[in-house]
Every structure is written in C-alpha cells, then in structure tokens.
Design a protein around this motif. Sequence first.
Motif, mmCIF file in Angstrom:
data_model
loop_
_atom_site.group_PDB
_atom_site.id
_atom_site.type_symbol
_atom_site.label_atom_id
_atom_site.label_comp_id
_atom_site.label_asym_id
_atom_site.label_seq_id
_atom_site.Cartn_x
_atom_site.Cartn_y
_atom_site.Cartn_z
ATOM 1 N N ASN A 86 68.631 72.593 78.768
ATOM 2 C CA ASN A 86 67.656 72.355 77.700
ATOM 3 C C ASN A 86 68.343 71.800 76.453
ATOM 4 O O ASN A 86 67.847 70.875 75.808
ATOM 5 N N LYS A 87 69.480 72.385 76.135
ATOM 6 C CA LYS A 87 70.219 71.963 74.938
ATOM 7 C C LYS A 87 70.671 70.497 75.099
ATOM 8 O O LYS A 87 70.454 69.670 74.205
ATOM 9 N N THR A 88 71.233 70.181 76.256
ATOM 10 C CA THR A 88 71.697 68.807 76.481
ATOM 11 C C THR A 88 70.517 67.844 76.430
ATOM 12 O O THR A 88 70.598 66.770 75.833
ATOM 13 N N PRO A 126 64.871 65.614 85.394
ATOM 14 C CA PRO A 126 66.281 65.545 85.797
ATOM 15 C C PRO A 126 66.786 66.846 86.427
ATOM 16 O O PRO A 126 67.770 66.836 87.158
ATOM 17 N N ARG A 127 66.097 67.939 86.144
ATOM 18 C CA ARG A 127 66.513 69.209 86.772
ATOM 19 C C ARG A 127 66.279 69.116 88.283
ATOM 20 O O ARG A 127 67.128 69.479 89.098
ATOM 21 N N ASP A 128 65.087 68.601 88.663
ATOM 22 C CA ASP A 128 64.815 68.418 90.101
ATOM 23 C C ASP A 128 65.695 67.325 90.698
ATOM 24 O O ASP A 128 66.122 67.419 91.852
ATOM 25 N N VAL A 129 65.954 66.294 89.889
ATOM 26 C CA VAL A 129 66.839 65.209 90.349
ATOM 27 C C VAL A 129 68.220 65.785 90.696
ATOM 28 O O VAL A 129 68.820 65.445 91.721
ATOM 29 N N GLU A 155 70.163 81.377 84.522
ATOM 30 C CA GLU A 155 69.626 81.390 83.146
ATOM 31 C C GLU A 155 70.516 80.578 82.209
ATOM 32 O O GLU A 155 70.035 79.820 81.360
ATOM 33 N N ALA A 156 71.814 80.725 82.395
ATOM 34 C CA ALA A 156 72.762 79.986 81.531
ATOM 35 C C ALA A 156 72.608 78.477 81.750
ATOM 36 O O ALA A 156 72.678 77.691 80.799
#
Length: 282
Positions: free
Chosen positions: A264-266, A123-126, A257-258
């Motif tokens: 990651n947390k989500t 989903p990061r790339d999405v 970074e934030a």
Amino acid sequence: MFDDYLWFEGVPLPSLGFKPEIIRELRDNFVVKDEDIVTLSYPKSGTNWLVEILCLIHTKGDPKWIQSMPIWDRAPWLEAENGFMSLQGMEGPRLITSHLPFQLFPRSFSSSKAKVIYIIRNPRDVSVSGYFFWEKMNICKIAKSWDEYFEWFIQGNVPYGSWFEHIHGWMSMRERKNFLVLSYEELKKDTRGTIEKICKFLRKKLEPEELDLVLKYSSFDAMKENKMSNFSLFLRNDSTILLRKGVTGDWKNHFSEAQVEAFNKTFREKMAGFPPGLFPWE
Ligand code: PPS
C-alpha cells in the motif's frame, strides 16, 4: 535453470526466446500499421483473455480460428523472436501482442492510427499470478519463495521490470483517441458490457447472438479447455499454467499483513500523480 534475466537498457526480460538485437530492431524500425490492433499489458494482467476476445470479435463468435491456431500465432508476441519473425511476413490488419514498456515499443507507433488496448490489473493479483507463472515457464530466474518474489516485484526485478513504471509510461497515452485502457476487474465484473465497449472502440458491430458466442468461447472454462489458448502446447498436459484461477482478489490468500502494508505504501508513493478513481481496485 537461469540465474538472471536478459537485461535490455535496464529492463529485465525473459532469458529464453528474446534477443537484444530484435528488441533494438523492433523499437527503431518496426512499422506499426494504421490497421493493426495491438494488445498491450504488463504480464499477467489478462492479456490472453483480451486476445481471445479480439479473435472472436474478428470471427463474429465463430470458434474455428481460436480452436485451430495457437494464440501466439493469431496475435504474435512482438518482442519474442518467433513473434517478431511472423509479424514481418503478415499481410493485412494484424493482431499484435506486447508486454513491452513504453520506451521499448516501436517508435513508429507515435505517428500511427493503430488501435491499442492497454489492459491493467490490480498489481497485487498481477504479482501473485506472476509468481506461479514464471516458476512453471522456466524461462528466467525463479524466486525461491513467495516472500522473495514479493520483494523482487516491488523492486521491479521481475520480467518486464517495474509494474509502476510500465503503468506510468503507457498511461501517458490514455487521452489518445486510438488508445483504450481496460481493466481486468471491469472485464470480470461486466464481461458483456466491456466487450461492447471494445467493439465500439474498434468500430465493429456484433449481433446479440454473436456477442453470446464471443462470451461463451472466451470464458475461463472454455479457454482452459482450448489447447490452442491455454499454453498446454508449451507445457504438455498443464492447462493451469496460464488459466490458473482467473479471479480478482487472490492476493489476499498470499500477502502477509506486513506485505499488505508495504505494498500500500509503495502504491501510494509511486502512483501519487494519478487522479483518484483511475484504478478500479483501489
Ligand atoms: S501473460 O502470460 O502475461 O500473457 O498472462 P495474461 O494472459 O496477461 O494473464 C494471465 C491471467 O489472466 C487470467 N485469465 C482469465 N481470467 C478470466 N477469464 C479468462 N477467460 C481468462 N484467461 C486468462 C489467468 O487465469 C491469469 O490469472 P491468474 O490470477 O494467474 O489466474
């Protein structure tokens, strides 16, 4: 310029080319036929790559079809007004494409033997892919910056809503015999092996030289050159609108970074119920 989405039962959809009465009609009355092949995905997960592969499997690697008919006519987009209309009149086995979340997909699917492939992607790339795409498409509201889009993505305030909910809805089908889950990452890493897996699922047999042709004509470079597949018919002369980078891990060039930590947390919270190893990028 649009300042909002088309909202349908809590799901934000693009404002242009979509109508609430069509979404309602297709969910309640569209008949998915046993011989249909459906490509499902959350947007920007590799949908069109998979569709191109399915078209080429169908022609046993012959590129005539993919080079003469726009991809959205070969595998119409169910929920778009044009796609819905053309699917109505289509005879025989159909290739159908959809980004709809589970709850909005035709109810007739539950009793159908249609073969469905759900393609998922990190989903990061999405999110990065979507940021650049929606801005160019200009069919819904557009974020002013990457940081704004990132927040919208986490909240599910982007076209087709929350990635996390899309995955939860469709992954509940993953044990069905007519449901194959693929990832963009595995398709990238082992394209040949993944195409073989698709053929096995569809019960199609390709000779090695036919498989070579499927690989050749569905490659990133070949699709980028093919005006029937690269969306340049939407935006003239822009072959990068859909075929932007075609890599895994581009998110690392955009996330602060934030944002890495917040994502990651989500992800951990929202995906907690899934077995470890299910998502190849984690
Ligand atoms: S859409 O508009 O939602 O239907 O987009 P979708 O087709 O799902 O995803 C677009 C991303 O897929 C990449 N793509 C490819 N990668 C590798 N090889 C091939 N052949 C290929 N075709 C499409 C495309 O580049 C988009 O990803 P990004 O990261 O934006 O480059």
